[in-house]
Design a protein around this motif. Structure first.
Motif, short mmCIF file in Angstrom:
data_model
loop_
_atom_site.label_atom_id
_atom_site.label_comp_id
_atom_site.label_asym_id
_atom_site.label_seq_id
_atom_site.Cartn_x
_atom_site.Cartn_y
_atom_site.Cartn_z
N GLY A 214 46.78 52.92 33.98
CA GLY A 214 46.89 52.42 32.62
C GLY A 214 47.97 51.39 32.40
N SER A 215 48.84 51.20 33.36
CA SER A 215 49.90 50.19 33.22
C SER A 215 49.31 48.79 33.28
N GLU A 216 49.90 47.87 32.56
CA GLU A 216 49.42 46.49 32.52
C GLU A 216 50.42 45.55 33.18
N PHE A 217 49.91 44.44 33.69
CA PHE A 217 50.75 43.45 34.33
C PHE A 217 50.04 42.11 34.27
N ASP A 218 50.79 41.03 34.46
CA ASP A 218 50.25 39.67 34.41
C ASP A 218 49.75 39.25 35.79
N ALA B 246 35.28 51.19 43.98
CA ALA B 246 35.19 49.99 43.14
C ALA B 246 33.84 49.29 43.25
N ILE B 247 33.28 49.25 44.47
CA ILE B 247 32.00 48.58 44.68
C ILE B 247 30.92 49.25 43.81
N GLY B 248 30.19 48.41 43.08
CA GLY B 248 29.11 48.91 42.23
C GLY B 248 29.55 49.24 40.82
N LYS B 249 30.83 49.10 40.53
CA LYS B 249 31.34 49.39 39.18
C LYS B 249 31.50 48.10 38.38
N ASP B 250 31.53 48.24 37.06
CA ASP B 250 31.77 47.11 36.16
C ASP B 250 33.23 46.68 36.32
N ILE B 251 33.45 45.40 36.62
CA ILE B 251 34.81 44.91 36.83
C ILE B 251 35.69 45.13 35.61
N ALA B 252 35.09 45.08 34.41
CA ALA B 252 35.87 45.23 33.18
C ALA B 252 36.55 46.58 33.12
N THR B 253 35.92 47.62 33.64
CA THR B 253 36.51 48.96 33.57
C THR B 253 37.56 49.18 34.64
N ARG C 234 41.15 45.99 25.31
CA ARG C 234 41.08 45.06 24.18
C ARG C 234 40.51 43.70 24.56
N PHE C 235 40.42 43.40 25.87
CA PHE C 235 39.89 42.11 26.32
C PHE C 235 38.47 42.21 26.89
N ARG C 236 37.91 43.41 26.95
CA ARG C 236 36.63 43.58 27.64
C ARG C 236 35.47 42.94 26.90
N ALA C 237 35.50 43.00 25.58
CA ALA C 237 34.42 42.36 24.81
C ALA C 237 34.41 40.85 25.06
N MET C 238 35.59 40.25 25.14
CA MET C 238 35.70 38.82 25.43
C MET C 238 35.13 38.50 26.82
N HIS C 239 35.43 39.36 27.77
CA HIS C 239 34.91 39.18 29.13
C HIS C 239 33.38 39.25 29.14
N HIS C 240 32.81 40.23 28.46
CA HIS C 240 31.36 40.38 28.44
C HIS C 240 30.68 39.19 27.74
N LYS C 241 31.30 38.67 26.71
CA LYS C 241 30.75 37.49 26.04
C LYS C 241 30.77 36.28 26.97
N VAL D 280 44.09 30.60 36.15
CA VAL D 280 44.02 31.38 34.92
C VAL D 280 45.08 32.48 34.98
N GLN D 281 45.81 32.63 33.91
CA GLN D 281 46.78 33.70 33.80
C GLN D 281 46.32 34.66 32.71
N MET D 282 46.33 35.93 33.02
CA MET D 282 45.84 36.92 32.07
C MET D 282 46.45 38.28 32.36
N LYS D 283 46.20 39.20 31.46
CA LYS D 283 46.65 40.58 31.62
C LYS D 283 45.63 41.36 32.45
N ALA D 284 46.12 42.23 33.30
CA ALA D 284 45.26 43.14 34.05
C ALA D 284 45.85 44.53 33.96
N CYS D 285 45.05 45.52 34.33
CA CYS D 285 45.55 46.89 34.23
C CYS D 285 45.31 47.65 35.53
N HIS D 286 46.20 48.56 35.80
CA HIS D 286 46.11 49.44 36.95
C HIS D 286 45.32 50.69 36.57
#
Length: 208
Positions: free
Chosen positions: A170-174, A123-130, A136-143, A161-167
């Motif tokens: 590929g599974s998503e959770f709040d 994980a270290i050194g990687k883009d948190i968005a990936t 579908r939320f990554r563009a919003m994060h980058h902005k 802050v409450q938001m969707k995250a992904c494992h």
């Protein structure tokens, strides 16, 4: 021994090296006797001057050695505190994630490994968005990151802050988290302690 007394010994050696230099100056500059007689002079004034100059160099070496030792001790204490804090963060129940102002991961504890499915070294050194943000939320994060770099403001800072995250699978959770900016030597960083909403709800019910 050199690490403990190195600068003191250097001061002593420098002071002693002054003796032949002073003898040469008397011989060639002031034309007072030859080099050998000046070097082994028994003149009390000469001996006192040499002794005082040698003591001055030794004293300077002692002060420098003392200052260097204190710096090393302070650095060691800070490193121990940093290591202790790292162990505390790594053992927390919540996932801990830290990124720099470019969105690159610089902190990732064992709970984050379990929550998102990526080992720390991956994980270290990687883009948190990936790693944890659904596509579908990554563009919003980058902005949002770009806006903060431009004017230092963010709509998701300092508050829950409450938001969707992904494992990784590929599974998503709040999730629920509070993002806090922190200025460090390397620049701006952001850190957050993250908890899954289903786990947060369970914890809240237990408190009730």
């Amino acid at each position: 021994m050199l690490q403990r007394y190195g600068l003191i010994l250097l001061g002593l050696a420098t002071g002693i090296m002054f003796w032949p230099l002073e003898a040469l100056m008397h011989d060639f500059v002031f034309d007072k006797g030859d080099f050998i007689s000046n070097l082994f002079s028994s003149d009390p004034d000469e001996l006192w001057m040499r002794a005082l100059i040698t003591l001055a160099f030794v004293g300077f070496g002692w002060l420098s050695q003392r200052s260097l030792r204190q710096q090393h001790e302070l650095k060691a204490r800070l490193q121990r505190k940093r290591d202790h804090l790292g162990r505390v963060i790594d053992s927390t129940y919540d996932a801990y994630v830290a990124i720099n102002e470019e969105g690159i991961v610089v902190g990732w504890n064992s709970s984050a490994e379990k929550m998102f499915g990526y080992l720390r070294q991956n994980a270290i050194g990687k883009d948190i968005a990936t790693l944890m943000i659904p596509e579908r939320f990554r563009a919003m994060h980058h902005k949002g990151m770009e806006r903060y770099r431009e004017n230092g403001t963010g709509t998701m800072l300092y508050r829950p802050v409450q938001m969707k995250a992904c494992h990784r699978d590929g599974s998503e959770f709040d999730i629920s988290m509070v993002i806090t900016p922190l200025r460090v030597e390397e620049g701006q960083e952001f850190f957050a302690f993250i908890r899954r909403m289903d786990e947060a709800v369970v914890q809240g019910r237990r408190l009730l």
